[in-house]
Design an enzyme around this catalytic site. Structure first.
Site, PDB file in Angstrom:
ATOM      1  N   TYR A  41     -91.079  -9.972 -45.551  1.00  0.00           N
ATOM      2  CA  TYR A  41     -91.556 -10.969 -46.513  1.00  0.00           C
ATOM      3  C   TYR A  41     -92.999 -11.301 -46.153  1.00  0.00           C
ATOM      4  O   TYR A  41     -93.263 -11.852 -45.071  1.00  0.00           O
ATOM      5  CB  TYR A  41     -90.708 -12.237 -46.439  1.00  0.00           C
ATOM      6  CG  TYR A  41     -89.317 -12.092 -47.018  1.00  0.00           C
ATOM      7  CD1 TYR A  41     -89.009 -12.625 -48.261  1.00  0.00           C
ATOM      8  CD2 TYR A  41     -88.298 -11.431 -46.317  1.00  0.00           C
ATOM      9  CE1 TYR A  41     -87.734 -12.493 -48.807  1.00  0.00           C
ATOM     10  CE2 TYR A  41     -87.031 -11.301 -46.852  1.00  0.00           C
ATOM     11  CZ  TYR A  41     -86.753 -11.840 -48.099  1.00  0.00           C
ATOM     12  OH  TYR A  41     -85.496 -11.704 -48.625  1.00  0.00           O
ATOM     13  N   PRO A  89     -85.090 -14.830 -56.839  1.00  0.00           N
ATOM     14  CA  PRO A  89     -84.524 -13.841 -55.917  1.00  0.00           C
ATOM     15  C   PRO A  89     -85.055 -13.910 -54.491  1.00  0.00           C
ATOM     16  O   PRO A  89     -84.558 -13.183 -53.624  1.00  0.00           O
ATOM     17  CB  PRO A  89     -84.894 -12.508 -56.577  1.00  0.00           C
ATOM     18  CG  PRO A  89     -86.110 -12.801 -57.390  1.00  0.00           C
ATOM     19  CD  PRO A  89     -85.941 -14.205 -57.876  1.00  0.00           C
ATOM     20  N   HIS A 109     -78.265  -5.689 -41.354  1.00  0.00           N
ATOM     21  CA  HIS A 109     -79.566  -6.187 -40.918  1.00  0.00           C
ATOM     22  C   HIS A 109     -79.380  -7.456 -40.095  1.00  0.00           C
ATOM     23  O   HIS A 109     -78.718  -8.400 -40.533  1.00  0.00           O
ATOM     24  CB  HIS A 109     -80.461  -6.490 -42.125  1.00  0.00           C
ATOM     25  CG  HIS A 109     -81.099  -5.269 -42.700  1.00  0.00           C
ATOM     26  ND1 HIS A 109     -82.236  -5.308 -43.476  1.00  0.00           N
ATOM     27  CD2 HIS A 109     -80.766  -3.955 -42.610  1.00  0.00           C
ATOM     28  CE1 HIS A 109     -82.582  -4.091 -43.837  1.00  0.00           C
ATOM     29  NE2 HIS A 109     -81.683  -3.245 -43.326  1.00  0.00           N
ATOM     30  N   TYR A 126     -80.385 -18.067 -44.842  1.00  0.00           N
ATOM     31  CA  TYR A 126     -80.465 -16.679 -45.299  1.00  0.00           C
ATOM     32  C   TYR A 126     -79.115 -15.969 -45.119  1.00  0.00           C
ATOM     33  O   TYR A 126     -78.683 -15.213 -46.004  1.00  0.00           O
ATOM     34  CB  TYR A 126     -81.555 -15.934 -44.534  1.00  0.00           C
ATOM     35  CG  TYR A 126     -82.008 -14.682 -45.220  1.00  0.00           C
ATOM     36  CD1 TYR A 126     -83.149 -14.667 -46.016  1.00  0.00           C
ATOM     37  CD2 TYR A 126     -81.321 -13.474 -45.092  1.00  0.00           C
ATOM     38  CE1 TYR A 126     -83.589 -13.521 -46.673  1.00  0.00           C
ATOM     39  CE2 TYR A 126     -81.737 -12.324 -45.737  1.00  0.00           C
ATOM     40  CZ  TYR A 126     -82.869 -12.344 -46.528  1.00  0.00           C
ATOM     41  OH  TYR A 126     -83.289 -11.218 -47.167  1.00  0.00           O
ATOM     42  N   LYS A 155     -79.779 -14.943 -53.003  1.00  0.00           N
ATOM     43  CA  LYS A 155     -78.590 -15.785 -53.111  1.00  0.00           C
ATOM     44  C   LYS A 155     -77.732 -15.538 -54.348  1.00  0.00           C
ATOM     45  O   LYS A 155     -76.582 -15.991 -54.396  1.00  0.00           O
ATOM     46  CB  LYS A 155     -79.014 -17.260 -53.105  1.00  0.00           C
ATOM     47  CG  LYS A 155     -79.494 -17.742 -51.757  1.00  0.00           C
ATOM     48  CD  LYS A 155     -78.338 -17.987 -50.830  1.00  0.00           C
ATOM     49  CE  LYS A 155     -78.743 -18.077 -49.385  1.00  0.00           C
ATOM     50  NZ  LYS A 155     -78.829 -16.792 -48.700  1.00  0.00           N
TER      51      LYS A 155
END
Length: 391
Positions: free
Chosen positions: A201, A293, A72, A385, A297
């Site tokens: 998200y 979550p 991704h 990220y 990580k």
């Protein structure tokens, strides 16, 4: 029994450490309280940072990940029915993430360990770590109905929050930092292709939602729910209806529905135990730290810990200097606290707290608008990220 490194726990951290040590010519024994079938079906996180994926490849455990995993190059943020894509490679100099379930990582590492590595004992319950502050620590464990002792030069506790390793650090030496959140995630697995090719998200006035996936045919989705929610209290249509509301956009995007095969609720907390080392005992992964979550990580922090330990042990063998082993806790905690900060930021950015005021709602939206309009703010998110450097 005797070995150089006794490893408690055959999750991804313990198994990766065993592999790294094997490749460096250092012997180890892995003790796992559960049976192999349980470890290989235990559902956990599925986002691998660039650094974690690179370490698995270098360790010889990346072939199936590269064949079956999903690379991704970004995520999508949704708010106000708008969509904003964060382009990871463009913002980080080419870094990305890999969607590859923790269960699959464990399967790959178990196969390698049983074929090439040292002993991996399933249904071997660690009972205590003894003499951790000396040069001869040992693990007392139960296997095949009898107690035994594993004598070690070093012990690494990869046995999670409820394991025995952390209990061997004297309470007077420990500091604990934690935060519990008043909400959790209702997660589902569904036999339906993902409705988007990257993670989504969504910040909504009714609460957070996340669109993820396990494979091109299996979707993984989450809803923010009150802490303590019973997953059985939601029927399937209620879940899909609520997901549809929270993911709604102003364009023609739509949510694919399908049979739900699993429902779980994940509590949300932040936790750090300092130090991560006492004598010859080293903590790694959830034994030392937990993150909500939202930032993806947990598994990646565990990988960073064991990479740091393996490098330090190799350094001592090659130079005679314990400098890197002595610095293990400090080195890991720098990365841990950055991941805690990032995960907290992502959680407070996207979740609506119970009783949130209109002022707090507008601040959330202002933060999202800043990310969508500022390359600097967007870069900070992308760098966090895709992962902070190991060690």
């Amino acid at each position: 029994m005797r070995t150089t490194v006794g490893i408690i726990g055959a999750g991804p951290a313990g198994l990766l450490l065993a592999r790294l040590l094997h490749n460096a010519g250092i012997d180890s024994v892995v003790l796992e309280s559960r049976d192999r079938a349980y470890v290989e079906r235990r559902q956990r996180a599925g986002i691998l940072e660039q650094g974690t994926a690179d370490v698995l490849r270098a360790a010889g455990a990346g072939e199936r990940m590269d064949r079956e995993g999903l690379r991704h190059d970004g995520i999508e943020l949704r708010f106000y029915r708008t969509r904003h894509r964060v382009d990871f490679p463009a913002l980080t100099g080419g870094r990305s993430v890999m969607v590859y379930a923790q269960t699959e990582v464990c399967k790959d590492l178990i196969a390698l360990q049983l074929r090439e590595g040292g002993p991996l004992l399933f249904e071997a319950e660690a009972l205590a770590v003894e003499d951790a502050g000396t040069d001869t620590p040992r693990i007392r464990f139960r296997h095949e109905g009898r107690e035994d002792v594993l004598e070690c030069s070093y012990v690494v506790g990869c046995d999670g929050f409820w394991g025995v390793a952390r209990k061997a650090i004297p309470a007077g030496l420990a500091q604990v930092f934690e935060r519990t959140y008043p909400f959790g995630w209702l997660g589902i697995l569904a036999d339906v292709p993902p409705s988007h090719d990257e993670l989504v998200y969504a910040r909504h006035e009714r609460g957070f939602a996340l669109l993820s996936m396990r494979s091109p045919a299996v979707s993984r989705l989450y809803l923010q729910v009150p802490d303590g929610t019973d997953p059985g209290a939601w029927d399937d249509e209620e879940i899909w209806d609520e997901l549809e509301r929270r993911f709604e956009t102003a364009d023609d995007w739509y949510l694919r529905r399908g049979p739900i095969t699993q429902k779980t609720v994940t509590p949300m907390r932040s936790y750090v135990h300092e130090p991560m080392r006492h004598g010859r005992l080293f903590l790694a992964g959830d034994a030392a730290h937990i993150v909500p979550p939202t930032g993806a990580k947990g598994l990646n922090l565990a990988a960073g810990d064991v990479v740091t330990f393996a490098r330090a042990l190799v350094h001592q063998r090659e130079t005679g200097s314990p400098e890197l082993l002595d610095a293990y806790s400090r080195t890991c905690l720098r990365r841990v606290w950055q991941a805690e900060r990032f995960s907290y930021d992502m959680t407070t950015l996207l979740h609506r707290a119970p009783g949130a005021t209109a002022f707090e709602d507008r601040l959330q939206l202002a933060r999202l608008e800043r990310i969508a309009s500022s390359r600097a703010a967007e870069t900070d998110l992308a760098e966090g990220y895709t992962g902070f450097p190991f060690g």
